[in-house]
Enzyme design. Structure first.
Site, mmCIF file in Angstrom:
data_model
loop_
_atom_site.group_PDB
_atom_site.id
_atom_site.type_symbol
_atom_site.label_atom_id
_atom_site.label_comp_id
_atom_site.label_asym_id
_atom_site.label_seq_id
_atom_site.Cartn_x
_atom_site.Cartn_y
_atom_site.Cartn_z
ATOM 1 N N ARG A 57 -5.759 -2.258 8.163
ATOM 2 C CA ARG A 57 -6.902 -3.095 7.819
ATOM 3 C C ARG A 57 -6.436 -4.185 6.856
ATOM 4 O O ARG A 57 -5.375 -4.067 6.237
ATOM 5 C CB ARG A 57 -8.027 -2.269 7.202
ATOM 6 C CG ARG A 57 -7.619 -1.436 5.995
ATOM 7 C CD ARG A 57 -8.790 -0.630 5.453
ATOM 8 N NE ARG A 57 -8.377 0.230 4.348
ATOM 9 C CZ ARG A 57 -7.979 1.496 4.500
ATOM 10 N NH1 ARG A 57 -7.940 2.037 5.712
ATOM 11 N NH2 ARG A 57 -7.617 2.210 3.446
ATOM 12 N N LEU A 58 -7.254 -5.236 6.726
ATOM 13 C CA LEU A 58 -6.880 -6.397 5.908
ATOM 14 C C LEU A 58 -7.304 -6.261 4.454
ATOM 15 O O LEU A 58 -6.745 -6.938 3.587
ATOM 16 C CB LEU A 58 -7.485 -7.669 6.502
ATOM 17 C CG LEU A 58 -6.993 -8.053 7.899
ATOM 18 C CD1 LEU A 58 -7.660 -9.345 8.355
ATOM 19 C CD2 LEU A 58 -5.478 -8.212 7.906
ATOM 20 N N SER A 59 -8.297 -5.437 4.182
ATOM 21 C CA SER A 59 -8.722 -5.162 2.800
ATOM 22 C C SER A 59 -9.009 -6.425 1.993
ATOM 23 O O SER A 59 -8.571 -6.557 0.846
ATOM 24 C CB SER A 59 -7.674 -4.291 2.085
ATOM 25 O OG SER A 59 -7.576 -3.022 2.693
ATOM 26 N N TRP A 81 2.846 7.880 -2.523
ATOM 27 C CA TRP A 81 4.272 8.127 -2.741
ATOM 28 C C TRP A 81 4.460 9.095 -3.895
ATOM 29 O O TRP A 81 5.261 10.051 -3.822
ATOM 30 C CB TRP A 81 4.979 6.806 -3.024
ATOM 31 C CG TRP A 81 6.457 6.895 -3.217
ATOM 32 C CD1 TRP A 81 7.420 6.785 -2.264
ATOM 33 C CD2 TRP A 81 7.146 7.108 -4.467
ATOM 34 N NE1 TRP A 81 8.681 6.903 -2.829
ATOM 35 C CE2 TRP A 81 8.539 7.107 -4.176
ATOM 36 C CE3 TRP A 81 6.737 7.278 -5.788
ATOM 37 C CZ2 TRP A 81 9.498 7.280 -5.160
ATOM 38 C CZ3 TRP A 81 7.699 7.469 -6.775
ATOM 39 C CH2 TRP A 81 9.064 7.463 -6.442
ATOM 40 N N ASP A 114 0.824 -1.206 0.000
ATOM 41 C CA ASP A 114 0.000 0.000 0.000
ATOM 42 C C ASP A 114 0.860 1.259 0.000
ATOM 43 O O ASP A 114 1.910 1.298 0.652
ATOM 44 C CB ASP A 114 -0.900 -0.019 1.243
ATOM 45 C CG ASP A 114 -2.030 0.986 1.156
ATOM 46 O OD1 ASP A 114 -2.309 1.487 0.049
ATOM 47 O OD2 ASP A 114 -2.633 1.282 2.196
ATOM 48 N N ASN A 132 -10.181 -2.927 -6.918
ATOM 49 C CA ASN A 132 -9.386 -1.953 -7.673
ATOM 50 C C ASN A 132 -9.943 -1.679 -9.066
ATOM 51 O O ASN A 132 -9.520 -0.715 -9.722
ATOM 52 C CB ASN A 132 -7.933 -2.417 -7.791
ATOM 53 C CG ASN A 132 -7.157 -2.309 -6.501
ATOM 54 O OD1 ASN A 132 -6.198 -3.044 -6.270
ATOM 55 N ND2 ASN A 132 -7.562 -1.392 -5.626
ATOM 56 N N TRP A 133 -10.904 -2.492 -9.524
ATOM 57 C CA TRP A 133 -11.558 -2.189 -10.795
ATOM 58 C C TRP A 133 -12.317 -0.864 -10.725
ATOM 59 O O TRP A 133 -12.663 -0.287 -11.767
ATOM 60 C CB TRP A 133 -12.532 -3.302 -11.179
ATOM 61 C CG TRP A 133 -11.888 -4.595 -11.573
ATOM 62 C CD1 TRP A 133 -11.875 -5.754 -10.849
ATOM 63 C CD2 TRP A 133 -11.165 -4.872 -12.769
ATOM 64 N NE1 TRP A 133 -11.188 -6.744 -11.518
ATOM 65 C CE2 TRP A 133 -10.747 -6.226 -12.707
ATOM 66 C CE3 TRP A 133 -10.831 -4.124 -13.898
ATOM 67 C CZ2 TRP A 133 -10.011 -6.841 -13.719
ATOM 68 C CZ3 TRP A 133 -10.096 -4.734 -14.917
ATOM 69 C CH2 TRP A 133 -9.695 -6.072 -14.821
#
Length: 233
Positions: free
Chosen positions: A177-179, A23, A18, A66-67
């Site tokens: 979090r685990l997402s 960044w 992540d 992520n789509w």
């Protein structure tokens, strides 16, 4: 500090990579530059973990959620993965690293799926480390599909985990979090959340995370330190 091989090193390390976009934003650069730098960091993490003796390494590269991102960013991410497959395949084979891709494939470009299948076949004999990359992956969806198959009588619930139990889950970028990542396999995982954005992750950071992991008392529900549950790496 450089830890000797296998000294407090997790058998199965899972990493939520992540912070690539943040960044880039911190440097006033487009998000794709963060993803490109993150891909280089991922290559360094793979090489370092193999050298230290990690047996299984699972990297969260692209979640099913992520789509929802802009089409241009999604396209760049998939193209980036394809190009890194081409560039890193020889290195994986030379270092005895087996590659597996987990997640859905039906929504990915056919050319990318072909590259994935070729890479898996060509690295299948690798025994030094098993590298798993999660693409279009949702742990909840995988579990729901398994439940549906069992309920339909098309299969039995596996006695072993879907993947080897995760010993240590590392998430970079400061989030906690685990997402939707390896929920089943992380039942007894130790959790580490690092403030470094993924492109900034260094081997020194990994050394510190592994040193902390080595000092934890893993009891697996018992009163004293006990062997890991069946199926653990």
């Amino acid at each position: 500090m450089n830890l000797p091989a296998n000294a407090g090193v997790p058998g199965h390390l899972a990493v939520i990579m992540d912070g690539n976009g943040r960044w880039a934003a911190k440097r006033g650069r487009p998000r794709w530059m963060g993803h490109a730098r993150g891909a280089q960091t991922a290559r360094e993490v793979v090489a370092y973990c193999a050298r230290l003796g990690v047996q299984h390494l699972t990297l969260y590269a692209f979640s099913s959620d992520n789509w929802k991102r802009p089409r241009e960013e999604v396209g760049f991410l998939l193209d980036l993965f394809a190009s890194h497959l081409d560039r890193q395949l020889t290195e994986l084979c030379a270092n005895g690293i087996r590659l597996s891709i987990i997640g859905r494939r039906d929504r990915l470009p056919a050319t990318l799926v072909a590259k994935m299948e070729d890479a898996e076949a060509r690295t299948a004999q690798g025994t030094r480390m098993h590298l798993r990359v999660a693409i279009d992956y949702s742990s909840k969806a995988a579990l729901q599909q398994a439940f549906a198959r069992v309920n339909a009588g098309d299969g039995e619930w596996p006695a072993e985990p879907l993947l080897p139990n995760v010993d240590l889950l590392l998430r970079t970028g400061g989030e906690r979090r685990l997402s939707d990542f390896l929920l089943w396999e992380c039942a007894y995982a130790e959790l580490a959340f690092h403030e470094a954005l993924f492109p900034d992750l260094t081997t020194a950071h990994l050394d510190a995370v592994f040193a902390d992991f080595a000092g934890r008392d893993r009891r697996f529900g018992g009163l004293d330190s006990a062997p890991a549950p069946v199926g653990s790496a």
